[in-house]
Write a protein that holds these residues in place. Sequence first.
Motif, PDB file in Angstrom:
ATOM      1  N   TYR E  36       0.538  -1.306  -0.102  1.00 50.00           N
ATOM      2  CA  TYR E  36       0.497   0.382   0.007  1.00 50.00           C
ATOM      3  C   TYR E  36       0.635   1.130  -0.114  1.00 50.00           C
ATOM      4  CZ  TYR E  36      -3.601   3.460   1.337  1.00 50.00           C
ATOM      5  OH  TYR E  36      -3.830   4.560   1.095  1.00 50.00           O
ATOM      6  N   ASN E  37       2.110   0.996   0.726  1.00 51.64           N
ATOM      7  CA  ASN E  37       2.937   2.787   1.108  1.00 51.64           C
ATOM      8  C   ASN E  37       3.362   3.092  -0.087  1.00 51.64           C
ATOM      9  OD1 ASN E  37       1.884   2.619   3.359  1.00 51.64           O
ATOM     10  ND2 ASN E  37       3.710   2.250   4.339  1.00 51.64           N
ATOM     11  N   ASP E  38       3.746   1.849  -0.821  1.00 53.49           N
ATOM     12  CA  ASP E  38       4.812   1.684  -2.079  1.00 53.49           C
ATOM     13  C   ASP E  38       4.021   2.898  -3.195  1.00 53.49           C
ATOM     14  OD1 ASP E  38       6.949   1.683  -3.724  1.00 53.49           O
ATOM     15  OD2 ASP E  38       5.260   0.533  -4.617  1.00 53.49           O
ATOM     16  N   LEU E  39       2.150   1.574  -3.267  1.00 57.19           N
ATOM     17  CA  LEU E  39       2.125   2.280  -4.786  1.00 57.19           C
ATOM     18  C   LEU E  39       1.175   4.002  -4.096  1.00 57.19           C
ATOM     19  CD1 LEU E  39      -0.295  -1.330  -4.891  1.00 57.19           C
ATOM     20  CD2 LEU E  39       0.810   0.032  -7.127  1.00 57.19           C
ATOM     21  N   MET E  40       0.619   3.762  -3.248  1.00 53.06           N
ATOM     22  CA  MET E  40       0.278   5.234  -3.243  1.00 53.06           C
ATOM     23  C   MET E  40       1.195   6.413  -2.394  1.00 53.06           C
ATOM     24  SD  MET E  40      -2.804   4.134  -3.086  1.00 53.06           S
ATOM     25  CE  MET E  40      -4.548   4.977  -3.368  1.00 53.06           C
ATOM     26  N   LEU E  41       2.163   6.087  -1.930  1.00 54.40           N
ATOM     27  CA  LEU E  41       2.739   7.129  -1.529  1.00 54.40           C
ATOM     28  C   LEU E  41       3.869   6.937  -1.968  1.00 54.40           C
ATOM     29  CD1 LEU E  41       2.260   6.563   2.699  1.00 54.40           C
ATOM     30  CD2 LEU E  41       0.625   8.073   0.674  1.00 54.40           C
ATOM     31  N   ALA E  42       4.658   6.239  -2.894  1.00 49.86           N
ATOM     32  CA  ALA E  42       6.301   6.420  -3.213  1.00 49.86           C
ATOM     33  C   ALA E  42       6.252   7.255  -4.490  1.00 49.86           C
ATOM     34  CB  ALA E  42       7.133   4.837  -3.792  1.00 49.86           C
ATOM     35  N   PRO E  43       7.535   8.092  -4.864  1.00 47.61           N
ATOM     36  CA  PRO E  43       7.664   8.513  -6.148  1.00 47.61           C
ATOM     37  C   PRO E  43       6.629   8.173  -7.095  1.00 47.61           C
ATOM     38  CG  PRO E  43       9.840   8.295  -4.757  1.00 47.61           C
ATOM     39  CD  PRO E  43       8.713   7.643  -4.190  1.00 47.61           C
ATOM     40  N   SER E  44       5.529   8.990  -7.925  1.00 50.37           N
ATOM     41  CA  SER E  44       5.186   7.921  -8.501  1.00 50.37           C
ATOM     42  C   SER E  44       5.022   9.881  -9.623  1.00 50.37           C
ATOM     43  CB  SER E  44       3.491   7.549  -8.487  1.00 50.37           C
ATOM     44  OG  SER E  44       3.413   7.378 -10.079  1.00 50.37           O
ATOM     45  N   GLY E  45       4.850   9.538 -11.422  1.00 47.60           N
ATOM     46  CA  GLY E  45       4.358  10.283 -12.480  1.00 47.60           C
ATOM     47  C   GLY E  45       3.100  10.767 -11.770  1.00 47.60           C
ATOM     48  N   LEU E  46       2.242   9.439 -10.926  1.00 49.69           N
ATOM     49  CA  LEU E  46       0.972   9.900 -10.771  1.00 49.69           C
ATOM     50  C   LEU E  46       1.262  10.610 -10.016  1.00 49.69           C
ATOM     51  CD1 LEU E  46      -0.926   6.660 -10.905  1.00 49.69           C
ATOM     52  CD2 LEU E  46      -0.911   8.421 -13.151  1.00 49.69           C
ATOM     53  N   SER E  47       0.302  11.560  -8.765  1.00 50.17           N
ATOM     54  CA  SER E  47       0.283  12.712  -7.766  1.00 50.17           C
ATOM     55  C   SER E  47       0.135  11.229  -7.245  1.00 50.17           C
ATOM     56  CB  SER E  47      -0.329  13.422  -7.744  1.00 50.17           C
ATOM     57  OG  SER E  47      -2.198  13.644  -7.648  1.00 50.17           O
ATOM     58  N   LYS E  48      -0.505  11.717  -5.457  1.00 49.16           N
ATOM     59  CA  LYS E  48      -1.353  11.601  -4.691  1.00 49.16           C
ATOM     60  C   LYS E  48      -2.981  10.991  -4.702  1.00 49.16           C
ATOM     61  CE  LYS E  48       2.975  11.019  -1.289  1.00 49.16           C
ATOM     62  NZ  LYS E  48       3.085  11.665  -0.011  1.00 49.16           N
ATOM     63  N   LEU E  49      -3.120  12.612  -5.144  1.00 49.69           N
ATOM     64  CA  LEU E  49      -4.602  12.396  -5.129  1.00 49.69           C
ATOM     65  C   LEU E  49      -4.880  11.707  -6.238  1.00 49.69           C
ATOM     66  CD1 LEU E  49      -7.645  14.045  -4.827  1.00 49.69           C
ATOM     67  CD2 LEU E  49      -5.936  16.091  -6.372  1.00 49.69           C
ATOM     68  N   GLU E  50      -3.820  11.903  -7.683  1.00 50.65           N
ATOM     69  CA  GLU E  50      -4.836  11.094  -8.395  1.00 50.65           C
ATOM     70  C   GLU E  50      -4.560   9.633  -8.166  1.00 50.65           C
ATOM     71  OE1 GLU E  50      -2.760  13.603 -11.967  1.00 50.65           O
ATOM     72  OE2 GLU E  50      -1.578  12.762 -11.339  1.00 50.65           O
ATOM     73  N   ARG E  51      -3.953   9.256  -7.389  1.00 45.83           N
ATOM     74  CA  ARG E  51      -3.815   7.750  -7.092  1.00 45.83           C
ATOM     75  C   ARG E  51      -5.021   7.301  -6.310  1.00 45.83           C
ATOM     76  NH1 ARG E  51       2.264   6.843  -5.074  1.00 45.83           N
ATOM     77  NH2 ARG E  51       2.634   9.336  -5.629  1.00 45.83           N
ATOM     78  N   GLU E  52      -5.723   8.046  -5.251  1.00 37.79           N
ATOM     79  CA  GLU E  52      -6.504   8.644  -4.425  1.00 37.79           C
ATOM     80  C   GLU E  52      -7.241   8.540  -5.404  1.00 37.79           C
ATOM     81  OE1 GLU E  52      -6.819   7.449  -1.932  1.00 37.79           O
ATOM     82  OE2 GLU E  52      -5.086   7.474  -0.633  1.00 37.79           O
ATOM     83  N   MET E  53      -7.936   9.610  -6.296  1.00 34.94           N
ATOM     84  CA  MET E  53      -9.505   9.170  -7.296  1.00 34.94           C
ATOM     85  C   MET E  53      -9.430   7.840  -8.023  1.00 34.94           C
ATOM     86  SD  MET E  53      -8.339  13.369  -8.829  1.00 34.94           S
ATOM     87  CE  MET E  53      -9.206  12.913 -10.426  1.00 34.94           C
ATOM     88  N   ILE E  54      -8.014   7.021  -8.479  1.00 38.84           N
ATOM     89  CA  ILE E  54      -8.353   6.053  -9.052  1.00 38.84           C
ATOM     90  C   ILE E  54      -8.762   4.528  -7.963  1.00 38.84           C
ATOM     91  CG2 ILE E  54      -7.070   3.645 -10.455  1.00 38.84           C
ATOM     92  CD1 ILE E  54      -4.739   5.614 -11.361  1.00 38.84           C
ATOM     93  N   ALA E  55      -8.721   4.968  -6.509  1.00 41.63           N
ATOM     94  CA  ALA E  55      -8.958   4.278  -6.556  1.00 41.63           C
ATOM     95  C   ALA E  55     -10.168   4.553  -5.655  1.00 41.63           C
ATOM     96  CB  ALA E  55      -8.000   4.630  -4.048  1.00 41.63           C
ATOM     97  N   VAL E  56     -10.620   5.915  -5.281  1.00 38.49           N
ATOM     98  CA  VAL E  56     -12.474   5.505  -5.410  1.00 38.49           C
ATOM     99  C   VAL E  56     -13.035   5.250  -7.068  1.00 38.49           C
ATOM    100  CG1 VAL E  56     -14.273   7.533  -4.784  1.00 38.49           C
ATOM    101  CG2 VAL E  56     -11.747   7.706  -4.172  1.00 38.49           C
ATOM    102  N   ALA E  57     -12.612   5.518  -7.768  1.00 37.85           N
ATOM    103  CA  ALA E  57     -13.724   5.367  -8.995  1.00 37.85           C
ATOM    104  C   ALA E  57     -13.629   4.102  -9.162  1.00 37.85           C
ATOM    105  CB  ALA E  57     -12.948   6.102 -10.196  1.00 37.85           C
ATOM    106  N   VAL E  58     -12.364   2.873  -8.553  1.00 36.09           N
ATOM    107  CA  VAL E  58     -12.448   1.840  -9.145  1.00 36.09           C
ATOM    108  C   VAL E  58     -13.639   0.983  -7.765  1.00 36.09           C
ATOM    109  CG1 VAL E  58     -11.166  -0.696  -8.599  1.00 36.09           C
ATOM    110  CG2 VAL E  58     -10.426   0.984  -9.620  1.00 36.09           C
TER     111      VAL E  58
END
Lengths: 169, 169, 169, 169, 169, 169
Positions: E36-58
């Motif tokens: 979880y921490n790697d996917l949602m908090l580690a550096p990524s081309g997706l912002s943390k908000l964008e990753r949370e948006m995916i989480a909620v849309a899914v």
Amino acid sequence: MAAYFAKCEEKLGFVPNVLKAYAFDMAKLEGFVAMYNDLMLAPSGLSKLEREMIAVAVSSVNRCYYCLVAHGAAVRGLGQDPVLGELMAMNYRAARLTKKQRAMLDFAEKVTNASSQIEEEDREALRRAGFTDRDIWDIAAVAGFFNMSNRVASATDMRPNAVYHGQGR
Amino acid sequence: MAAYFAKCEEKLGFVPNVLKAYAFDMAKLEGFVAMYNDLMLAPSGLSKLEREMIAVAVSSVNRCYYCLVAHGAAVRGLGQDPVLGELMAMNYRAARLTKKQRAMLDFAEKVTNASSQIEEEDREALRRAGFTDRDIWDIAAVAGFFNMSNRVASATDMRPNAVYHGQGR
Amino acid sequence: MAAYFAKCEEKLGFVPNVLKAYAFDMAKLEGFVAMYNDLMLAPSGLSKLEREMIAVAVSSVNRCYYCLVAHGAAVRGLGQDPVLGELMAMNYRAARLTKKQRAMLDFAEKVTNASSQIEEEDREALRRAGFTDRDIWDIAAVAGFFNMSNRVASATDMRPNAVYHGQGR
Amino acid sequence: MAAYFAKCEEKLGFVPNVLKAYAFDMAKLEGFVAMYNDLMLAPSGLSKLEREMIAVAVSSVNRCYYCLVAHGAAVRGLGQDPVLGELMAMNYRAARLTKKQRAMLDFAEKVTNASSQIEEEDREALRRAGFTDRDIWDIAAVAGFFNMSNRVASATDMRPNAVYHGQGR
Amino acid sequence: MAAYFAKCEEKLGFVPNVLKAYAFDMAKLEGFVAMYNDLMLAPSGLSKLEREMIAVAVSSVNRCYYCLVAHGAAVRGLGQDPVLGELMAMNYRAARLTKKQRAMLDFAEKVTNASSQIEEEDREALRRAGFTDRDIWDIAAVAGFFNMSNRVASATDMRPNAVYHGQGR
Amino acid sequence: MAAYFAKCEEKLGFVPNVLKAYAFDMAKLEGFVAMYNDLMLAPSGLSKLEREMIAVAVSSVNRCYYCLVAHGAAVRGLGQDPVLGELMAMNYRAARLTKKQRAMLDFAEKVTNASSQIEEEDREALRRAGFTDRDIWDIAAVAGFFNMSNRVASATDMRPNAVYHGQGR
């Protein structure tokens, strides 16, 4: 039909269980065999392997255990390609196919899943991919046939001959 | 087959368009006619009307215009009941049927929509409703056949003879 | 409402059963009649026949026996075309329609099956086909209305007047 | 209707956007308001909260943004329960409901998803849970209504007043 | 892990119930937290908000009450936008998003609903929208992860901490 | 991880392609391996074969080519049963299973297809079949995990090592 069964034994080494299932009534067995042989073995713009690929891709949508086993073996054997049978049974989209074969399977899948939505533009896509109208008939007829036999097999709990599993691996 | 077409003309007053569609190849026409006649007209524990009811209920799920028109007319005619054909074409659940007929159509619908989920308990339900194992084969075979011909008709844009529309109203 | 029922008797020769179903409560009956009459009979960029075509195409997706029978009769009558009503009830894709009418029914079907996926590009397609924004409202409103009344009719087992079956054949 | 809008302003503090959307045509606005007020506010065996719960559970299936926001706020407010609105909007099965309320929402969901499969046994289940036939009509009518307005809202891209979001949290 | 729970208390003010659910077995808890921490908090081309948006849309497609509540709160908080969380939970198509974010969510939805139909052209669409192949991995991995945790939460009846409901309103 | 890859080579004779796919980032690879090893290899009320059966049955619903090939081989190998792997990949309902295993796969399928509809009665059915609450967690977790990895594999076009195809035939 005893002669036909003997010919099966000679050519295949066994009588496919589907034929035994139909054998309780000669008219039904002969009707099934006549239609099957015409569709799968008679001259066509589609190769025998392509017709078996349609059979397995359709059976995959319908999750028909009998047909996936029996025709998966046919794809592996005719294609001399142990992996191609698996790909048809699991997800034909994962296979590396020619554009023409891919169009053929996309049409067969739509025939299976959403035939009421097929329109001229779907047939047009097949023509653009290089199929004649007679070929389109054959794709529709093979896909239609397995939509029938998948259902008869599942509804009557038909079981494939065990020998299929090891063929063409 | 010219004789067969002549017989159609004599008995029905016309040649059904599905036969003309298959007539480009005698082997295909004969195969189709043999299987159709066996399934729909040969002796069976299911009446001819019941087999036509299955045909229409299956075609309703698949939204096959050709088969709904042609076999809807057959249900209206054989049943001497102009409303029964509409009910089969629109929603068989709205029809007032015997429990046995209802079980038959529930099975035919499951054969159409979810054949991979059919199990012994589904066949057991038919037996409890009074069907023999041979009857179960016939329900499966008729339902399977129309899952084939619905798809061939839709995939090739087959059109019903106009005369069906007015029959049995 | 007695006057309204009398007017129905005079104009149609009978009181539609849907009105009798709502008549247990005047407020509900009046609300239903007001909305129905506005949607189906008031001036609109859509002809009365087109609104009935939407009614039947939507009812076909929802398999509502009441509405298919009652509004199928309306399409046959208004269109002076006994076959058009069948086509709407069975599979509108099989009908030979103008591009504009086809776009209208494609939108009505999406409103029925997947309204949450409708986006500006769907409305844009209707505009390109020649519809105004007011027309789009009317298509949405008629399709929405039958998604309501199909469900009320099915949920309460409403039965159509027998007279509809023979109309416009 | 100016009076009605003024009354909205006075009672709610704003005019719901759905009313503004219908206001281009008085007949449509009045028809919508009359039906809405009768269904949601008139005496019924269902409480106002229960009718709003149906509204949100139906809108959740149809993923209608407008109705989820507006009627989610109503559930939170009428129920004095900020969580209940979320549960209806997200998954009513996760809510701790009375058996009677659960039966009500199961029926409303089937009305939404599979109305053509509703039969007497579904109504019988509601009666066993304690509902009268008049209550069953009301459940069907409210569920039907939101299947209409969800579709009209999505098809015309209706947007909820921003004020709803903070209400009842 | 006591330290980790203490850190949760300190940072969030509470221990998320999902962690308590996994805490019966340290290996499982550590595995979940690490991924979880790697996917949602580690550096990524997706912002943390964008990753949370995916989480909620899914989670919206899967109707997971736990994840909609917990990650809806995260979208509201990270986005400083109380409405954005609602839009993701109800119907992301109704949100006014950048074309890039919209492409991201369309892909995440297809990963959720029809992953077997994803092909190179779907990835190509993401590249055209500006995503790198590494970004595509991250979209797939976040969408995949919530397809797992939605199912574990629903299958074991996990309940969100009540505190989430009021956050970021 | 070089050590881990070396161990794979030693034990399996090859490094599974899924691990190579994750190896671009050590944190991701380690997270995946930790969770995988815990779920599939750690002590559990479910045998390793049963966990692999869940893996394949879930992958069959999701039509994930990678996982069907890799875990189909595992079922064939662990079960010493070349046919069992085929049955899981094609249609687990056709397999002759114990009632307990059948309940396990029915739950795993519902977790895959309709997790939002899982309720206490589904867990109760597993308990009646002989599973503990810890077992239920493990079924949910394994089914959830493959719902994740099926999607990551399909979304990124992961390809199985060719060696799997011949294993355990």
